[in-house]
Scaffold this motif. Sequence first.
Motif, PDB file in Angstrom:
ATOM      1  N   LYS A  18     -28.662  22.840  61.864  1.00 18.50           N
ATOM      2  CA  LYS A  18     -29.285  22.684  63.180  1.00 18.50           C
ATOM      3  C   LYS A  18     -30.720  23.175  63.040  1.00 18.50           C
ATOM      4  CE  LYS A  18     -28.328  23.390  68.084  1.00 18.50           C
ATOM      5  NZ  LYS A  18     -27.323  23.873  69.059  1.00 18.50           N
ATOM      6  N   ARG A  36     -42.571  11.450  66.171  1.00 20.87           N
ATOM      7  CA  ARG A  36     -42.432  11.535  64.724  1.00 20.87           C
ATOM      8  C   ARG A  36     -43.317  10.465  64.096  1.00 20.87           C
ATOM      9  NH1 ARG A  36     -36.662  10.271  61.900  1.00 20.87           N
ATOM     10  NH2 ARG A  36     -37.904   9.614  60.104  1.00 20.87           N
ATOM     11  N   GLY A  63     -30.148  11.372  67.687  1.00 21.38           N
ATOM     12  CA  GLY A  63     -30.125  12.440  66.698  1.00 21.38           C
ATOM     13  C   GLY A  63     -30.971  13.644  67.078  1.00 21.38           C
ATOM     14  N   TYR A  64     -31.639  13.564  68.236  1.00 23.86           N
ATOM     15  CA  TYR A  64     -32.511  14.640  68.700  1.00 23.86           C
ATOM     16  C   TYR A  64     -32.127  15.059  70.115  1.00 23.86           C
ATOM     17  CZ  TYR A  64     -35.522  12.739  65.014  1.00 23.86           C
ATOM     18  OH  TYR A  64     -36.028  12.267  63.819  1.00 23.86           O
ATOM     19  N   LEU A  78     -32.806  19.240  66.243  1.00 16.93           N
ATOM     20  CA  LEU A  78     -32.024  18.309  65.437  1.00 16.93           C
ATOM     21  C   LEU A  78     -30.639  18.935  65.303  1.00 16.93           C
ATOM     22  CD1 LEU A  78     -35.109  17.940  64.644  1.00 16.93           C
ATOM     23  CD2 LEU A  78     -34.252  17.015  62.486  1.00 16.93           C
ATOM     24  N   GLU A  79     -29.673  18.365  65.991  1.00 19.53           N
ATOM     25  CA  GLU A  79     -28.349  18.985  66.078  1.00 19.53           C
ATOM     26  C   GLU A  79     -27.685  19.109  64.716  1.00 19.53           C
ATOM     27  OE1 GLU A  79     -27.011  20.357  68.670  1.00 19.53           O
ATOM     28  OE2 GLU A  79     -28.448  19.734  70.199  1.00 19.53           O
ATOM     29  N   SER A  80     -27.827  18.082  63.900  1.00 23.10           N
ATOM     30  CA  SER A  80     -27.251  18.087  62.551  1.00 23.10           C
ATOM     31  C   SER A  80     -28.198  17.275  61.668  1.00 23.10           C
ATOM     32  CB  SER A  80     -25.849  17.469  62.569  1.00 23.10           C
ATOM     33  OG  SER A  80     -25.323  17.415  61.254  1.00 23.10           O
ATOM     34  N   ALA A  81     -29.099  17.978  61.011  1.00 24.35           N
ATOM     35  CA  ALA A  81     -30.171  17.296  60.291  1.00 24.35           C
ATOM     36  C   ALA A  81     -29.639  16.335  59.233  1.00 24.35           C
ATOM     37  CB  ALA A  81     -31.085  18.332  59.640  1.00 24.35           C
ATOM     38  N   SER A  82     -30.307  15.200  59.138  1.00 31.52           N
ATOM     39  CA  SER A  82     -29.961  14.221  58.107  1.00 31.52           C
ATOM     40  C   SER A  82     -31.220  13.860  57.331  1.00 31.52           C
ATOM     41  CB  SER A  82     -29.345  12.973  58.733  1.00 31.52           C
ATOM     42  OG  SER A  82     -30.287  12.335  59.556  1.00 31.52           O
ATOM     43  N   GLN A  85     -34.172  12.033  58.760  1.00 29.34           N
ATOM     44  CA  GLN A  85     -35.039  12.740  59.710  1.00 29.34           C
ATOM     45  C   GLN A  85     -36.165  13.476  59.000  1.00 29.34           C
ATOM     46  OE1 GLN A  85     -31.762  14.775  61.811  1.00 29.34           O
ATOM     47  NE2 GLN A  85     -32.378  13.643  63.647  1.00 29.34           N
ATOM     48  N   TYR A  89     -43.549  15.699  62.271  1.00 30.45           N
ATOM     49  CA  TYR A  89     -43.292  15.797  63.707  1.00 30.45           C
ATOM     50  C   TYR A  89     -44.530  16.358  64.401  1.00 30.45           C
ATOM     51  CZ  TYR A  89     -38.489  14.719  62.682  1.00 30.45           C
ATOM     52  OH  TYR A  89     -37.353  14.071  62.271  1.00 30.45           O
TER      53      TYR A  89
END
Lengths: 114, 111
Positions: A18, A36, A63-64, A78-82, A85, A89
């Motif tokens: 996160k 971004r 995703g945000y 970012l709840e669960s970065a991938s 991403q 920014y």
Amino acid sequence: DVKVTQSSRYLVKRTGEKVFLECVQDMDHENMFWYRQDPGLGLRLIYFSYDVKMKEKGDIPEGYSVSREKKERFSLILESASTNQTSMYLCASRTARYLNTEAFFGQGTRLTVV
Amino acid sequence: SQQGEEDPQALSIQEGENATMNCSYKTSINNLQWYRQNSGRGLVHLILIRSNEREKHSGRLRVTLDTSKKSSSLLITASRAADTASYFCATDAIAGNMLTFGGGTRLMVKP
């Protein structure tokens, strides 16, 4: 002079973490933005906030999420970065007290997700 | 979707020459703005032209706006090596309060 400050210039995070990107402005601006920037794609709007606790989705919100608990601070989460991403920014702010105003940008956060 | 689209994507000129960048957009606007970005940094505002204006000048910058064609151009006269940067147009739509950017033009000015 208006100052928009992003908490980090460079950030490296692991997939699944996160991630919080923080932005603070010192001019009492109502509007704040998260963009971004990717090569060849320009700046794409992720989220926009027009007041405390108020937000609108931009072009690429998936995703945000965002948080605006105080007028001067706008956070991108970012709840669960991938890995997709990984990007630059940019945070911006501007007044909403009258029309036709410019935006002021922070220096950017270059995020790498590994 | 992108509101503004810049053309060309990249431009290389010699110092002293003029540089022209174009921007096209899709919806009705309150104003159109141009920004500059030095490599890896944030954007800096250059000039704003309102929807009821056709031309505006600021130093070596000249901006035109044609709302019937939904297009704008940025002219930098007598360019300098220090003008090397990326330039973005941004549209301020009538509906809503969002600023929408295009893909940018990368300008290189050779000394």
